[in-house]
Design a protein around this motif. Structure first.
Motif, short mmCIF file in Angstrom:
data_model
loop_
_atom_site.label_atom_id
_atom_site.label_comp_id
_atom_site.label_asym_id
_atom_site.label_seq_id
_atom_site.Cartn_x
_atom_site.Cartn_y
_atom_site.Cartn_z
N ALA A 136 -1.77 2.27 -9.23
CA ALA A 136 -2.07 1.89 -8.06
C ALA A 136 -2.28 0.36 -7.98
O ALA A 136 -1.83 -0.59 -7.20
CB ALA A 136 -3.31 2.59 -7.40
N ALA A 180 -11.86 5.42 2.05
CA ALA A 180 -11.40 4.18 2.38
C ALA A 180 -12.05 3.70 3.66
O ALA A 180 -12.25 2.48 3.98
CB ALA A 180 -9.84 4.34 2.51
N TYR A 224 -7.97 -5.57 -1.01
CA TYR A 224 -7.32 -4.29 -1.17
C TYR A 224 -8.88 -3.22 -1.48
O TYR A 224 -9.52 -3.34 -2.20
CB TYR A 224 -6.54 -4.00 -2.43
CG TYR A 224 -5.14 -4.68 -2.20
CD1 TYR A 224 -4.15 -4.40 -1.09
CD2 TYR A 224 -4.80 -5.84 -2.78
CE1 TYR A 224 -3.00 -5.06 -0.99
CE2 TYR A 224 -3.70 -6.73 -2.53
CZ TYR A 224 -2.80 -6.17 -1.64
OH TYR A 224 -1.57 -6.79 -1.71
N THR A 260 0.88 4.09 -2.92
CA THR A 260 0.72 5.41 -2.75
C THR A 260 1.69 6.22 -3.17
O THR A 260 1.32 7.41 -3.62
CB THR A 260 0.21 5.55 -1.16
OG1 THR A 260 -0.92 4.78 -1.01
CG2 THR A 260 -0.25 6.87 -0.89
N PRO A 316 0.81 -1.27 -0.04
CA PRO A 316 0.12 0.02 0.01
C PRO A 316 0.96 1.36 0.12
O PRO A 316 0.56 2.21 -0.76
CB PRO A 316 -0.72 -0.19 1.20
CG PRO A 316 -0.78 -1.53 1.54
CD PRO A 316 0.47 -2.33 1.13
N ILE A 325 -5.01 3.74 0.28
CA ILE A 325 -5.04 2.44 0.02
C ILE A 325 -4.72 1.52 1.25
O ILE A 325 -4.04 1.71 2.07
CB ILE A 325 -3.89 1.93 -0.93
CG1 ILE A 325 -4.02 2.72 -2.30
CG2 ILE A 325 -3.86 0.56 -1.07
CD1 ILE A 325 -3.04 2.59 -3.08
N VAL A 364 -5.31 9.94 -2.38
CA VAL A 364 -5.19 8.48 -2.69
C VAL A 364 -5.17 7.91 -1.19
O VAL A 364 -4.23 8.50 -0.12
CB VAL A 364 -3.92 8.01 -3.37
CG1 VAL A 364 -2.60 8.68 -3.08
CG2 VAL A 364 -3.89 6.62 -3.54
N LEU A 407 -0.21 -3.29 -6.35
CA LEU A 407 -0.95 -4.07 -5.45
C LEU A 407 -1.06 -5.83 -6.19
O LEU A 407 -1.38 -6.59 -5.42
CB LEU A 407 -2.42 -3.58 -5.28
CG LEU A 407 -2.33 -2.25 -4.37
CD1 LEU A 407 -3.83 -1.93 -4.39
CD2 LEU A 407 -1.52 -2.28 -3.40
N SER A 419 -4.93 5.08 -11.69
CA SER A 419 -5.80 3.77 -11.42
C SER A 419 -4.72 2.53 -11.73
O SER A 419 -4.48 1.66 -11.00
CB SER A 419 -6.78 3.70 -11.83
OG SER A 419 -7.74 4.63 -11.40
N VAL A 463 -9.05 0.81 -2.45
CA VAL A 463 -8.37 1.89 -3.03
C VAL A 463 -9.28 3.06 -3.23
O VAL A 463 -10.57 2.83 -3.78
CB VAL A 463 -7.78 1.71 -4.39
CG1 VAL A 463 -7.14 3.07 -5.16
CG2 VAL A 463 -6.77 0.46 -4.26
N ASP A 501 -4.85 -2.45 2.90
CA ASP A 501 -4.62 -3.87 2.65
C ASP A 501 -5.23 -4.55 3.87
O ASP A 501 -4.87 -4.74 4.96
CB ASP A 501 -3.03 -4.14 2.74
CG ASP A 501 -2.82 -5.73 2.46
OD1 ASP A 501 -3.78 -6.52 2.84
OD2 ASP A 501 -1.87 -6.17 2.24
#
Length: 286
Positions: free
Chosen positions: A281, A180, A253, A59, A55, A77, A75, A285, A278, A255, A79
Motif C-alpha cells: 500500500a 478511515a 494519506y 487498494t 488510492p 485509502i 482496506v 502511495l 502494508s 490507510v 488521499d
C-alpha cells in the motif's frame, strides 16, 4: 491485548475456508472495490490537487495480494489532497477492533471538550504504548459502550457498533471504511490542538507495547507517521491484526488495514502478512 497468543501454530495455507467461516459470523455486507471523492471539508485545501488514481491502485494491489495470501484484508485509502478515497473488496467487512477502539474513544472524548489532565494522560498511554489499563479507566469513567455509539453517530460510521459484552472494548466492531472515516474526521473536523494531541501520541508510540508485545508491525513497520496497531486472539477462533493511520509527514494519506485469520495461524504469520500488504500500500502511495 485482550486475548492470548496461540502456541506453536501449524502451517496456514488451506485455511481460507476457516477464515471465511469465522468472518461470516460478523458479516453485515461487503461492497466490491469502489472509488469515491470526498467533498471539501474544513482542514482540506479548497484548491484540490488533480486526482492521481494512487488510492485506487494501492487498494487494488492490496486486494490482489490478500487474495494470493488467502488472507481476508479490509482496506480503505484516502488521499486528502485530491479527495480520492478507495475502498477494497472487504472495506465494509465488520471486524473486531482490538486496540483500534482506543482511537475511536479518544476522538469521541476530545470532541466533548471536557477531558481532564488525568484523561489526557490516560489517552496518551492508550494511544502510544497501547496501555489496556489506561483504556479500561477511560471506558469505565465515561460510559463504556455508549462512547462507541456516540462516536458512530457523530462520525456517521456505518459498521461500527459497541461490543456485545459491555466491558470488552476490544470486541467493538468496526471496519476499514469506518477507521478511515475516523481519521478523516480527526484531520478535517477537529481543533488543531486536539488533532495534534492524537497524532503526536500515535507518532510517539514505542515499538514495545505496555503488555510487552512488539507493536511495530503493519504500517508502523514501514515507518508510517501516526498509526495505531491492533491485535487480539482468539475470539471466534480468529486472530485479528490491524494497522490504521496517517502514513506520511504531510498528512496526505490515510490507510486502514484490518485483517482476520484463523487463530491456528498465530500472530507471527498474521503479522508477516499485514507487513506485506502494508509495504504494498505505502509503496504505491510514495
Amino acid at each position: 491485548m485482550l486475548g492470548r497468543q496461540p502456541a506453536s501454530p501449524p502451517p496456514r495455507r488451506g485455511a481460507a475456508g476457516v477464515a471465511a467461516a469465522a468472518l461470516s459470523v460478523l458479516l453485515i455486507g461487503c461492497a466490491p472495490s469502489a472509488v469515491a471523492t470526498l467533498p471539501n471539508q474544513h482542514g482540506v485545501s479548497e484548491a484540490r490537487a488533480k486526482p492521481t488514481g494512487a488510492p485506487a491502485a494501492a487498494t487494488a494491489s492490496v486486494d490482489q495480494q490478500a487474495a494470493d495470501q488467502s488472507n481476508p484484508v479490509g482496506v480503505a485509502i484516502l488521499d486528502r489532497a485530491t479527495g480520492e478515497v478507495a475502498y477494497g473488496r472487504l472495506a465494509q467487512q465488520p471486524m473486531y477492533s482490538a486496540s483500534l477502539s482506543k482511537v475511536i474513544v479518544a476522538v469521541e472524548l476530545l470532541e466533548r471538550h471536557r477531558v481532564t489532565p488525568q484523561d489526557r494522560f490516560a489517552m496518551r498511554r492508550a494511544l502510544g504504548p497501547s496501555d489496556d489499563q489506561a483504556m479500561n479507566a477511560l471506558w469505565d469513567r465515561y460510559g463504556g459502550s455508549s462512547l462507541i455509539t456516540a462516536a458512530a453517530n457523530r462520525m456517521k460510521l456505518q459498521q461500527t457498533r459497541p461490543p456485545d459484552e459491555p466491558g470488552r472494548w476490544g470486541d467493538t466492531v468496526t471496519s476499514a471504511r469506518d477507521m478511515a472515516a475516523v481519521y478523516q474526521h480527526l484531520l478535517a473536523e477537529m481543533p488543531a490542538a486536539d488533532r495534534d494531541f492524537v497524532l503526536d501520541a500515535l507518532h510517539a508510540a514505542p515499538s514495545r507495547a505496555a503488555d510487552g508485545v512488539n507493536q511495530k508491525f503493519g504500517l508502523m513497520a514501514v515507518d508510517a507517521q501516526a498509526v495505531k496497531s491492533g491485535w487480539m486472539c482468539c475470539q471466534k477462533a480468529t486472530v485479528w491484526v490491524h494497522s490504521a493511520g496517517v502514513v506520511d509527514p504531510g498528512r496526505r494519506y490515510v490507510v486502514a488495514l484490518l485483517t482476520a485469520q484463523p487463530s491456528s495461524v498465530g500472530y507471527g504469520e498474521a503479522i508477516e502478512d499485514i507487513n506485506e500488504v502494508s509495504r504494498t500500500a505505502v509503496t504505491r502511495l510514495r
